[in-house]
Design a protein around this motif. Sequence first.
Motif, PDB file in Angstrom:
ATOM      1  N   LEU A  77       4.662   4.216  -3.850  1.00  0.00           N
ATOM      2  CA  LEU A  77       5.270   5.128  -2.905  1.00  0.00           C
ATOM      3  C   LEU A  77       4.150   5.910  -2.672  1.00  0.00           C
ATOM      4  N   GLY A  78       4.168   6.168  -1.190  1.00  0.00           N
ATOM      5  CA  GLY A  78       3.074   7.038  -0.730  1.00  0.00           C
ATOM      6  C   GLY A  78       3.242   8.444  -0.429  1.00  0.00           C
ATOM      7  N   MET A  79       2.934   9.127  -1.431  1.00  0.00           N
ATOM      8  CA  MET A  79       2.974  10.491  -1.465  1.00  0.00           C
ATOM      9  C   MET A  79       1.954  11.510  -1.475  1.00  0.00           C
ATOM     10  N   VAL A  80       1.286  11.205  -0.414  1.00  0.00           N
ATOM     11  CA  VAL A  80      -0.005  12.076  -0.172  1.00  0.00           C
ATOM     12  C   VAL A  80       0.250  13.356   0.393  1.00  0.00           C
ATOM     13  N   ARG A  81      -0.163  14.618  -0.537  1.00  0.00           N
ATOM     14  CA  ARG A  81       0.286  15.954  -0.127  1.00  0.00           C
ATOM     15  C   ARG A  81       1.836  16.182  -0.183  1.00  0.00           C
ATOM     16  N   GLU A  82       2.334  15.266  -0.678  1.00  0.00           N
ATOM     17  CA  GLU A  82       4.070  15.606  -0.444  1.00  0.00           C
ATOM     18  C   GLU A  82       4.326  16.701  -1.592  1.00  0.00           C
ATOM     19  N   PRO A  83       5.375  17.343  -1.361  1.00  0.00           N
ATOM     20  CA  PRO A  83       5.779  18.322  -2.203  1.00  0.00           C
ATOM     21  C   PRO A  83       6.597  17.915  -3.573  1.00  0.00           C
ATOM     22  N   PRO A  84       6.419  18.360  -4.736  1.00  0.00           N
ATOM     23  CA  PRO A  84       6.788  17.821  -5.920  1.00  0.00           C
ATOM     24  C   PRO A  84       8.130  17.536  -6.039  1.00  0.00           C
ATOM     25  N   ALA A  85       8.869  18.230  -5.238  1.00  0.00           N
ATOM     26  CA  ALA A  85      10.477  18.091  -5.145  1.00  0.00           C
ATOM     27  C   ALA A  85      10.844  16.677  -4.421  1.00  0.00           C
ATOM     28  N   LEU A  86       9.868  16.536  -3.194  1.00  0.00           N
ATOM     29  CA  LEU A  86      10.205  15.464  -2.521  1.00  0.00           C
ATOM     30  C   LEU A  86       9.983  13.931  -3.491  1.00  0.00           C
ATOM     31  N   ILE A  87       8.606  14.039  -4.012  1.00  0.00           N
ATOM     32  CA  ILE A  87       8.270  13.056  -5.047  1.00  0.00           C
ATOM     33  C   ILE A  87       9.301  12.765  -6.170  1.00  0.00           C
ATOM     34  N   ASP A 138      -1.989  19.007  -9.147  1.00  0.00           N
ATOM     35  CA  ASP A 138      -1.241  19.329 -10.383  1.00  0.00           C
ATOM     36  C   ASP A 138       0.139  19.202 -10.767  1.00  0.00           C
ATOM     37  N   GLU A 139       0.849  19.718  -9.687  1.00  0.00           N
ATOM     38  CA  GLU A 139       2.146  19.600  -9.613  1.00  0.00           C
ATOM     39  C   GLU A 139       2.580  18.099  -9.456  1.00  0.00           C
ATOM     40  N   GLN A 140       1.943  17.400  -8.521  1.00  0.00           N
ATOM     41  CA  GLN A 140       2.200  16.297  -8.259  1.00  0.00           C
ATOM     42  C   GLN A 140       2.386  15.477  -9.445  1.00  0.00           C
ATOM     43  N   LEU A 141       1.258  15.537  -9.952  1.00  0.00           N
ATOM     44  CA  LEU A 141       0.981  14.603 -11.265  1.00  0.00           C
ATOM     45  C   LEU A 141       1.999  15.108 -12.443  1.00  0.00           C
ATOM     46  N   GLU A 142       2.062  16.006 -12.555  1.00  0.00           N
ATOM     47  CA  GLU A 142       3.154  16.706 -13.706  1.00  0.00           C
ATOM     48  C   GLU A 142       4.649  15.917 -13.382  1.00  0.00           C
ATOM     49  N   VAL A 143       5.064  16.013 -11.998  1.00  0.00           N
ATOM     50  CA  VAL A 143       6.274  15.479 -11.841  1.00  0.00           C
ATOM     51  C   VAL A 143       6.527  13.933 -11.991  1.00  0.00           C
ATOM     52  N   ALA A 166       0.727  -1.255   0.058  1.00  0.00           N
ATOM     53  CA  ALA A 166      -0.135   0.033   0.007  1.00  0.00           C
ATOM     54  C   ALA A 166       0.702   1.269   0.091  1.00  0.00           C
ATOM     55  N   GLY A 167       0.221   2.421  -0.766  1.00  0.00           N
ATOM     56  CA  GLY A 167       1.092   3.288  -0.719  1.00  0.00           C
ATOM     57  C   GLY A 167       0.730   4.511   0.474  1.00  0.00           C
ATOM     58  N   MET A 168       1.042   3.879   1.852  1.00  0.00           N
ATOM     59  CA  MET A 168       0.758   4.408   2.991  1.00  0.00           C
ATOM     60  C   MET A 168       1.458   5.971   3.254  1.00  0.00           C
ATOM     61  N   GLY A 169       0.996   7.005   3.282  1.00  0.00           N
ATOM     62  CA  GLY A 169       1.527   8.314   3.084  1.00  0.00           C
ATOM     63  C   GLY A 169       2.120   8.357   4.537  1.00  0.00           C
ATOM     64  N   VAL A 177      -1.197   9.148  -4.624  1.00  0.00           N
ATOM     65  CA  VAL A 177      -1.709  10.278  -4.341  1.00  0.00           C
ATOM     66  C   VAL A 177      -3.387  10.073  -4.102  1.00  0.00           C
ATOM     67  N   ILE A 178      -3.623  11.144  -3.413  1.00  0.00           N
ATOM     68  CA  ILE A 178      -5.114  11.290  -3.026  1.00  0.00           C
ATOM     69  C   ILE A 178      -5.668  12.506  -3.585  1.00  0.00           C
ATOM     70  N   PRO A 179      -6.244  12.496  -4.549  1.00  0.00           N
ATOM     71  CA  PRO A 179      -6.761  13.745  -5.242  1.00  0.00           C
ATOM     72  C   PRO A 179      -7.883  14.443  -4.198  1.00  0.00           C
ATOM     73  N   ALA A 180      -8.822  13.781  -3.697  1.00  0.00           N
ATOM     74  CA  ALA A 180      -9.588  14.384  -2.886  1.00  0.00           C
ATOM     75  C   ALA A 180      -9.216  15.190  -1.669  1.00  0.00           C
ATOM     76  N   SER A 181      -8.063  14.853  -1.189  1.00  0.00           N
ATOM     77  CA  SER A 181      -7.563  15.473   0.004  1.00  0.00           C
ATOM     78  C   SER A 181      -6.382  16.302  -0.541  1.00  0.00           C
ATOM     79  N   THR A 182      -6.218  16.688  -1.739  1.00  0.00           N
ATOM     80  CA  THR A 182      -5.009  17.429  -2.056  1.00  0.00           C
ATOM     81  C   THR A 182      -5.541  18.978  -2.565  1.00  0.00           C
TER      82      THR A 182
END
Length: 343
Positions: free
Chosen positions: A51-61, A91-96, A28-31, A80-85
């Motif tokens: 990778l659990g990247m819930v609400r993490e900054p793009p640089a960390l991802i 958008d930045e997470q997805l682009e990375v 599981a992608g546990m944040g 990632v979790i769109p509903a809580s972000t």
Amino acid sequence: MAQESKSGHRLKTRLTEKLGCRYPIISAGMGGPSRSELAAAVSEAGGFGLLGMVREPPALIEKEIAAVRARTDRPFGVNVIPASTDPKLLDEQLEVCFAAKVPAMCFFWSVMPGVVARAREADCLVLYQVGSVADAIEAERAGADIVIVQGVEAGGHVRGKLPLSVLLPEVAAAIKLPIAASGGIVTGADMIAAMAVGADGVHCGTVFLPTPESFAHDFHKRRILDAKSGDTVHTDLFALNWPPNSPVRVLRNSLTEAVGHKLWGHHPDKLPREPIGEDAGQPILKFSTHSPLRTTTGDLEKMPPFAGEGAGRVNKARSAAQVIADMMAEAEASLDRLEAMRA
């Protein structure tokens, strides 16, 4: 690296074919806990690491994706979790992720077709974790490749309201996609039981949380290893940082004990904002959804000790590779037992 067992050949499924992994086990992608060490270890051992990247900054991802690739050349995904972000951050997470050409994206909570479409356009496989038949059907219609069916036994944030044994066969009858079962699964026997009623594999969090590769704090790991059956509670007490009415499953702690039987009805807007710790220079608030990580300081006992109902059967520290090897050996023994009954 774990050796391929007899059951590895017997358990080639639609899930392993779609994900390109040897064994039908997704971590599981546990944040927080599911950083590069864990995701890479699971993939390298033949499972499929997230990778659990819930609400993490793009640089960390970006850094964590590179770290996975430095450890393994096997496929993996990013959760990632769109509903809580926040939409801009999402958008930045997805682009990375798309720029890094990750093999797969995993999404959770309410189904957002537009996010699925973006991932598919970027040539990512899409896994969607759902908690109902209706959401499974919506995920399939949106273009998901794999549906993760979460029962109410699961740890962390819980979308499912029904036991996995009830929900899983209903979803299997309603959709045609490969299915991973999630919720209380910690052994190979659990995996075989899930596959018997419609799953093509499993999605596990709690069993991987106490591994040395997990980024969880040792305090949280010890809570899992010391847990007994019945020690978890289903509640909305840990509500900050998520939309209202977002239940979690945690091990009992001083906060859950303090509210007694009032485990429900804790709207985030009505909870106090009281700092109880810090991580990466950011305060951690009491009643938030931040579980303690290696880098966390403060009153760890008051932070949510996420765990699924299977925690009572996770009682020894093992590497991620050993967890997978054990699960496959247990699956093999279960299959042998069933075949012997037919003889």
